[in-house]
Design a protein around this motif. Sequence first.
Motif, PDB file in Angstrom:
ATOM      1  N   CYS A 462      -7.997  -5.282   4.202  1.00 38.29           N
ATOM      2  CA  CYS A 462      -9.134  -5.978   4.927  1.00 38.29           C
ATOM      3  C   CYS A 462      -9.897  -4.897   5.986  1.00 38.29           C
ATOM      4  CB  CYS A 462      -8.932  -7.107   5.789  1.00 38.29           C
ATOM      5  SG  CYS A 462      -8.267  -8.735   4.827  1.00 38.29           S
ATOM      6  N   LEU A 463      -9.121  -4.179   6.460  1.00 39.70           N
ATOM      7  CA  LEU A 463      -9.475  -3.117   7.253  1.00 39.70           C
ATOM      8  C   LEU A 463     -10.377  -1.956   6.323  1.00 39.70           C
ATOM      9  CD1 LEU A 463      -7.321  -2.030  10.382  1.00 39.70           C
ATOM     10  CD2 LEU A 463      -9.656  -2.091  10.227  1.00 39.70           C
ATOM     11  N   ASP A 464      -9.543  -1.658   5.193  1.00 35.80           N
ATOM     12  CA  ASP A 464     -10.181  -0.753   4.393  1.00 35.80           C
ATOM     13  C   ASP A 464     -11.662  -0.846   3.647  1.00 35.80           C
ATOM     14  OD1 ASP A 464      -8.069   1.016   4.833  1.00 35.80           O
ATOM     15  OD2 ASP A 464      -7.294   0.536   2.703  1.00 35.80           O
ATOM     16  N   ASP A 481     -22.455  -8.306  -4.520  1.00 40.30           N
ATOM     17  CA  ASP A 481     -21.348  -8.664  -5.414  1.00 40.30           C
ATOM     18  C   ASP A 481     -19.776  -8.594  -4.884  1.00 40.30           C
ATOM     19  OD1 ASP A 481     -20.365 -10.195  -7.493  1.00 40.30           O
ATOM     20  OD2 ASP A 481     -20.595  -8.604  -8.852  1.00 40.30           O
ATOM     21  N   LEU A 482     -19.713  -8.897  -3.268  1.00 45.07           N
ATOM     22  CA  LEU A 482     -18.499  -8.101  -2.777  1.00 45.07           C
ATOM     23  C   LEU A 482     -17.435  -9.293  -3.252  1.00 45.07           C
ATOM     24  CD1 LEU A 482     -16.769  -6.301  -1.169  1.00 45.07           C
ATOM     25  CD2 LEU A 482     -17.644  -7.465   0.802  1.00 45.07           C
ATOM     26  N   ALA A 483     -16.150  -8.714  -3.878  1.00 42.31           N
ATOM     27  CA  ALA A 483     -15.199  -9.607  -3.832  1.00 42.31           C
ATOM     28  C   ALA A 483     -14.175  -8.899  -4.186  1.00 42.31           C
ATOM     29  CB  ALA A 483     -15.464 -10.574  -5.273  1.00 42.31           C
ATOM     30  N   ALA A 484     -12.606  -9.522  -4.115  1.00 46.33           N
ATOM     31  CA  ALA A 484     -11.584  -8.937  -4.374  1.00 46.33           C
ATOM     32  C   ALA A 484     -11.574  -7.910  -5.903  1.00 46.33           C
ATOM     33  CB  ALA A 484     -10.220  -9.537  -4.271  1.00 46.33           C
ATOM     34  N   ARG A 485     -12.170  -8.642  -6.822  1.00 46.03           N
ATOM     35  CA  ARG A 485     -12.138  -8.171  -8.302  1.00 46.03           C
ATOM     36  C   ARG A 485     -13.286  -6.961  -8.484  1.00 46.03           C
ATOM     37  NH1 ARG A 485     -15.570 -12.359  -7.879  1.00 46.03           N
ATOM     38  NH2 ARG A 485     -17.708 -11.817  -7.891  1.00 46.03           N
ATOM     39  N   ASN A 486     -13.979  -6.424  -7.180  1.00 47.74           N
ATOM     40  CA  ASN A 486     -14.835  -5.357  -7.163  1.00 47.74           C
ATOM     41  C   ASN A 486     -14.388  -4.514  -6.268  1.00 47.74           C
ATOM     42  OD1 ASN A 486     -16.483  -6.327  -9.514  1.00 47.74           O
ATOM     43  ND2 ASN A 486     -17.710  -7.528  -7.854  1.00 47.74           N
ATOM     44  N   CYS A 487     -12.978  -4.380  -5.625  1.00 44.43           N
ATOM     45  CA  CYS A 487     -12.458  -3.434  -4.815  1.00 44.43           C
ATOM     46  C   CYS A 487     -11.361  -2.846  -5.565  1.00 44.43           C
ATOM     47  CB  CYS A 487     -11.967  -4.039  -3.549  1.00 44.43           C
ATOM     48  SG  CYS A 487     -13.424  -4.564  -2.636  1.00 44.43           S
ATOM     49  N   LEU A 488     -11.134  -1.584  -5.643  1.00 47.60           N
ATOM     50  CA  LEU A 488      -9.826  -1.025  -6.417  1.00 47.60           C
ATOM     51  C   LEU A 488      -8.939  -0.271  -5.348  1.00 47.60           C
ATOM     52  CD1 LEU A 488     -12.166   0.947  -9.034  1.00 47.60           C
ATOM     53  CD2 LEU A 488     -11.041  -1.124  -9.278  1.00 47.60           C
ATOM     54  N   VAL A 489      -7.623  -0.277  -5.840  1.00 46.76           N
ATOM     55  CA  VAL A 489      -6.530   0.073  -5.214  1.00 46.76           C
ATOM     56  C   VAL A 489      -5.898   1.446  -5.562  1.00 46.76           C
ATOM     57  CG1 VAL A 489      -4.131  -0.574  -4.308  1.00 46.76           C
ATOM     58  CG2 VAL A 489      -5.897  -2.395  -4.803  1.00 46.76           C
ATOM     59  N   VAL A 495      -7.563   0.782  -0.184  1.00 54.44           N
ATOM     60  CA  VAL A 495      -8.511  -0.242  -0.769  1.00 54.44           C
ATOM     61  C   VAL A 495      -9.877   0.240  -0.784  1.00 54.44           C
ATOM     62  CG1 VAL A 495      -9.261  -2.630  -1.313  1.00 54.44           C
ATOM     63  CG2 VAL A 495      -7.070  -2.118  -0.658  1.00 54.44           C
ATOM     64  N   LYS A 496     -10.700   0.469  -1.658  1.00 54.36           N
ATOM     65  CA  LYS A 496     -12.118   1.126  -2.113  1.00 54.36           C
ATOM     66  C   LYS A 496     -13.020   0.050  -2.373  1.00 54.36           C
ATOM     67  CE  LYS A 496     -10.593   5.838  -1.652  1.00 54.36           C
ATOM     68  NZ  LYS A 496     -10.916   7.261  -1.865  1.00 54.36           N
ATOM     69  N   VAL A 497     -14.124  -0.122  -2.003  1.00 51.64           N
ATOM     70  CA  VAL A 497     -15.191  -0.686  -2.623  1.00 51.64           C
ATOM     71  C   VAL A 497     -15.814  -0.140  -3.646  1.00 51.64           C
ATOM     72  CG1 VAL A 497     -17.372  -1.965  -2.217  1.00 51.64           C
ATOM     73  CG2 VAL A 497     -15.600  -1.648  -0.324  1.00 51.64           C
ATOM     74  N   ALA A 498     -16.002  -0.966  -4.807  1.00 52.92           N
ATOM     75  CA  ALA A 498     -16.532  -0.467  -6.161  1.00 52.92           C
ATOM     76  C   ALA A 498     -17.526  -1.312  -6.695  1.00 52.92           C
ATOM     77  CB  ALA A 498     -15.408  -0.288  -7.182  1.00 52.92           C
TER      78      ALA A 498
END
Length: 616
Positions: A462-464, A481-489, A495-498
């Motif tokens: 969550c911090l990332d 369109d922020l969601a867990a499916r649109n963040c990558l590990v 974790v980075k926003v994509a």
Amino acid sequence: MYPRVILKGTMIKKSQQKRRTSPCNYKERFFVLDTQELKYSERRPGKKPTLKGCILLSRIRCVEIVCSDVPIPCHYKYPFQVFHDSYYLYIFAPDNDVRLKWVRALKEETKYNQLVVKYHPNFWMGGRWRCCQQTEKLAAGCQEYCPEGYGSVALPKTPELQWSSYDPGQRLVMALRDYAPIGASDLPLEKDQEYVLMDSSHPEWWTVRDVRGKTGFVPRTCLLEKTASTNIDRFEWYNKDITRAQAEDLLMSEGKEGAFMVRDSRHAGVYTVSVFTKAPGSNGEKNPRVKHYHIRETKGSGFYLAERYLFLTIPELINYHQHNAAGLITRLRKPVSQRDLSQNPYIHTEDAVDQWEVNREELILGKEVGSGQFGLVLEGRWRGRKVAVKMGIEGAMSEEEFKEEARIMTRLFHSKLVQLYGVCTQCSPMCLVCEFMENGCLSDYLRAWKGHLSSKTLLTMCLDVSEGMAYLESSNFIHRDLAARNCLVSKNNEVKVADFGMARFVLDDEYKSLHSKFPVKWSAPEVIRFCKFSSKSDVWSFGVLMWEVYNEGRIPHEHSTNTEVIESLNKGLRLLKPRLATETLYLLMEWCWKEIPEDRPSFALLLHQLASLSDP
């Protein structure tokens, strides 16, 4: 004898939080300063003003500008403080001139009071002073207070004096918005102030010098090169000798939504913006046509296309409407010109995407690692580096939409955002060459490792994301369109926003789209009801993302239809507390889900709160 009114006007007041449990909020109030009191009232249409607060001038001990590096969470960005009795009142003015006017007047009226010796030049936030880190709110200040000056804050001089010592041949730029430094080598910017442009060789980061002689990097997107408001011949979008009929022919032949130009009107000294649109007509069907808007000028030499959006120069006006339709039928997307632009080195023709073009032959494509509504993601190699290659699906995304995502990614640089390496737009299908994230999307990763992730790991995730989103917020970008499916590990679980396909750059933290599709289960009420996006609607989505993380990848409202979700939101219902989340973390989620956008925290504040939870 009645007191004499000195100043009055609308500003924003931050809650004084006199009780430990009182919430932090920002309210628009009408302030009146007279020779005895500072009063503020709530004004509502059709109702009498309601007095909300009154401070006797004799009780005021300090009035000073607040100089801070944190993003301002309301739409007035120029704070000052009034310290009275044992309380700090933070007031936010609409611009620097208004702020200085009020500070000068208040200082003049209180200079014979029993004043503080020192004051705090930064905010009290998160249980400490940001300037000196003291944790007692009434602790002595850390800067000497000057009743007739402005403490240690160097105020901007008038434009006539500001640059008198500089070589007139130097290039000047103006800050389109405030910018808080991300790195040590960055320079802070203050909206509407001028800077000397030292180096513009990098496509996204320019070097500028401020009036105090300090030099540093700033994002190219924050700046507008200074030119006379009538000297628009330097810009690609200006066509001097072209008739209305010729403009329509040129734009219709271009045929791209938002293709536009500025041309001379039939009336001397008046300019017209002509823009192509395919927006549906009254019958609901696509109706390709060209709309024309006169650029109107006020008596105070301001320019506008829509009454609410007034600008000092025509280039500033065009720059704004290139990012926000704001009353026009469509955003100004693609400048069109009949001139031979190669003959004039001063015309602004650079497209950031062109500078990122890579040779398709240098790409080695591998297996598919992901897919989405608009494209496939393949594993690949480029110049010896492992990369992710996002390829558009034919018919799912227009060429202009694909390039728009690329343009956005070329303007963003942060360790918590997936980095763009290059683009391929000269052949089909077009593709983006990006940083490779070995562990895939966050939602899949959470499900795969369910039951094996520590509470510290979940909090770090969550911090990332909050760190990446705080950067977007400070850069005036909204993700949408922020969601867990649109963040990558990544391979080390960072974790980075994509996925910036829906991201928008906004100059006033608000974007309204009449044609946007959005994921209802992650969307704020104002998005569902009015298609109104802002950084605060992103904050709502972040609260849902936190819920996903602490439910280890569960889909929010998984057993409800979109209609049922909307009905529950209208009733004030919210997602239940995840089993793995503490009460404090769930309070943060609920804070993100406040009905009124202004009651939600900024990402900067969320980052601060989450960081405090991660401290041992």
